[in-house]
Design a protein around this motif. Structure first.
Motif, PDB file in Angstrom:
ATOM      1  N   ASP A   3       1.111  -1.131   0.220  1.00  0.00           N
ATOM      2  CA  ASP A   3      -0.141   0.318   0.100  1.00  0.00           C
ATOM      3  C   ASP A   3       0.737   1.084   0.166  1.00  0.00           C
ATOM      4  OD1 ASP A   3      -2.377   1.571   0.110  1.00  0.00           O
ATOM      5  OD2 ASP A   3      -2.300   1.376   2.231  1.00  0.00           O
ATOM      6  N   LYS A   4       1.883   1.330   0.677  1.00  0.00           N
ATOM      7  CA  LYS A   4       2.549   2.200   1.171  1.00  0.00           C
ATOM      8  C   LYS A   4       4.199   1.766   0.605  1.00  0.00           C
ATOM      9  CE  LYS A   4      -0.206   5.678   3.131  1.00  0.00           C
ATOM     10  NZ  LYS A   4       0.286   7.335   3.474  1.00  0.00           N
ATOM     11  N   ASP A  40       2.815   3.210  -3.253  1.00  0.00           N
ATOM     12  CA  ASP A  40       2.965   2.906  -3.667  1.00  0.00           C
ATOM     13  C   ASP A  40       2.151   2.731  -5.207  1.00  0.00           C
ATOM     14  OD1 ASP A  40       4.816   0.689  -5.488  1.00  0.00           O
ATOM     15  OD2 ASP A  40       3.930  -0.877  -4.313  1.00  0.00           O
ATOM     16  N   ASN A  41       2.670   4.243  -6.222  1.00  0.00           N
ATOM     17  CA  ASN A  41       2.343   4.259  -7.554  1.00  0.00           C
ATOM     18  C   ASN A  41       3.678   3.699  -8.697  1.00  0.00           C
ATOM     19  OD1 ASN A  41       3.179   6.633  -7.730  1.00  0.00           O
ATOM     20  ND2 ASN A  41       1.613   7.054  -6.227  1.00  0.00           N
ATOM     21  N   VAL A  44       5.581   6.587  -8.326  1.00  0.00           N
ATOM     22  CA  VAL A  44       6.856   6.663  -7.293  1.00  0.00           C
ATOM     23  C   VAL A  44       8.212   5.667  -7.716  1.00  0.00           C
ATOM     24  CG1 VAL A  44       6.858   6.162  -5.015  1.00  0.00           C
ATOM     25  CG2 VAL A  44       5.736   7.985  -5.157  1.00  0.00           C
ATOM     26  N   ARG A  45       7.785   4.456  -7.171  1.00  0.00           N
ATOM     27  CA  ARG A  45       8.430   3.934  -8.257  1.00  0.00           C
ATOM     28  C   ARG A  45       9.911   3.982  -9.549  1.00  0.00           C
ATOM     29  NH1 ARG A  45       9.026  -1.639  -4.989  1.00  0.00           N
ATOM     30  NH2 ARG A  45       6.819  -1.961  -5.255  1.00  0.00           N
ATOM     31  N   GLY A  46       9.356   4.721 -10.796  1.00  0.00           N
ATOM     32  CA  GLY A  46      10.459   5.091 -11.688  1.00  0.00           C
ATOM     33  C   GLY A  46      11.075   6.538 -10.821  1.00  0.00           C
ATOM     34  N   MET A  47      10.953   6.629  -9.764  1.00  0.00           N
ATOM     35  CA  MET A  47      11.257   8.011  -9.045  1.00  0.00           C
ATOM     36  C   MET A  47      12.426   7.098  -8.430  1.00  0.00           C
ATOM     37  SD  MET A  47       8.371  10.830  -8.052  1.00  0.00           S
ATOM     38  CE  MET A  47       9.646  11.485  -7.772  1.00  0.00           C
ATOM     39  N   ILE A  48      12.280   6.397  -8.168  1.00  0.00           N
ATOM     40  CA  ILE A  48      12.777   5.359  -7.103  1.00  0.00           C
ATOM     41  C   ILE A  48      13.660   4.614  -7.925  1.00  0.00           C
ATOM     42  CG2 ILE A  48      13.057   2.904  -5.167  1.00  0.00           C
ATOM     43  CD1 ILE A  48      10.327   3.703  -4.452  1.00  0.00           C
ATOM     44  N   GLN A  49      13.964   3.835  -8.733  1.00  0.00           N
ATOM     45  CA  GLN A  49      14.638   3.446  -9.979  1.00  0.00           C
ATOM     46  C   GLN A  49      15.314   4.550 -10.247  1.00  0.00           C
ATOM     47  OE1 GLN A  49      14.119   0.054 -10.853  1.00  0.00           O
ATOM     48  NE2 GLN A  49      15.728   0.427 -11.862  1.00  0.00           N
ATOM     49  N   GLU A  58      11.718   0.065   1.712  1.00  0.00           N
ATOM     50  CA  GLU A  58      10.415  -1.209   2.364  1.00  0.00           C
ATOM     51  C   GLU A  58       9.460  -0.850   1.839  1.00  0.00           C
ATOM     52  OE1 GLU A  58      11.617  -0.991   6.691  1.00  0.00           O
ATOM     53  OE2 GLU A  58      13.763  -0.181   6.290  1.00  0.00           O
ATOM     54  N   GLU A  59       8.913  -2.005   1.931  1.00  0.00           N
ATOM     55  CA  GLU A  59       7.198  -2.409   1.633  1.00  0.00           C
ATOM     56  C   GLU A  59       6.510  -1.822   3.150  1.00  0.00           C
ATOM     57  OE1 GLU A  59       6.493  -5.524  -1.193  1.00  0.00           O
ATOM     58  OE2 GLU A  59       7.497  -4.412  -2.915  1.00  0.00           O
TER      59      GLU A  59
END
Length: 60
Positions: A3-4, A40-41, A44-49, A58-59
């Motif tokens: 979720d986050k 978690d979208n 945001v995943r692209g920015m983390i990458q 951490e999930e």
């Protein structure tokens, strides 16, 4: 998928590529060891990458 996400800046952005510095700031990571919770979208995943070598994720 979780979720986050809990994102922590574990390496300094000093000397990093300017685009990576801006990405870390956009995530809310301004100081070393600062932790933020983000949804978690794909955005945001692209920015983390982009800054995966600077952060710990951490999930929740």
């Amino acid at each position: 998928m979780a979720d986050k996400l809990k994102i922590t800046l574990v390496k300094s952005t000093i000397g990093a590529v300017p685009k990576n510095k801006k990405t870390a700031e956009a995530l809310g990571l301004t100081k070393l060891n600062k932790t933020v919770e983000m949804p978690d979208n794909p955005a945001v995943r692209g920015m983390i990458q982009r800054v995966r070598h600077l952060v710990k994720v951490e999930e929740i």
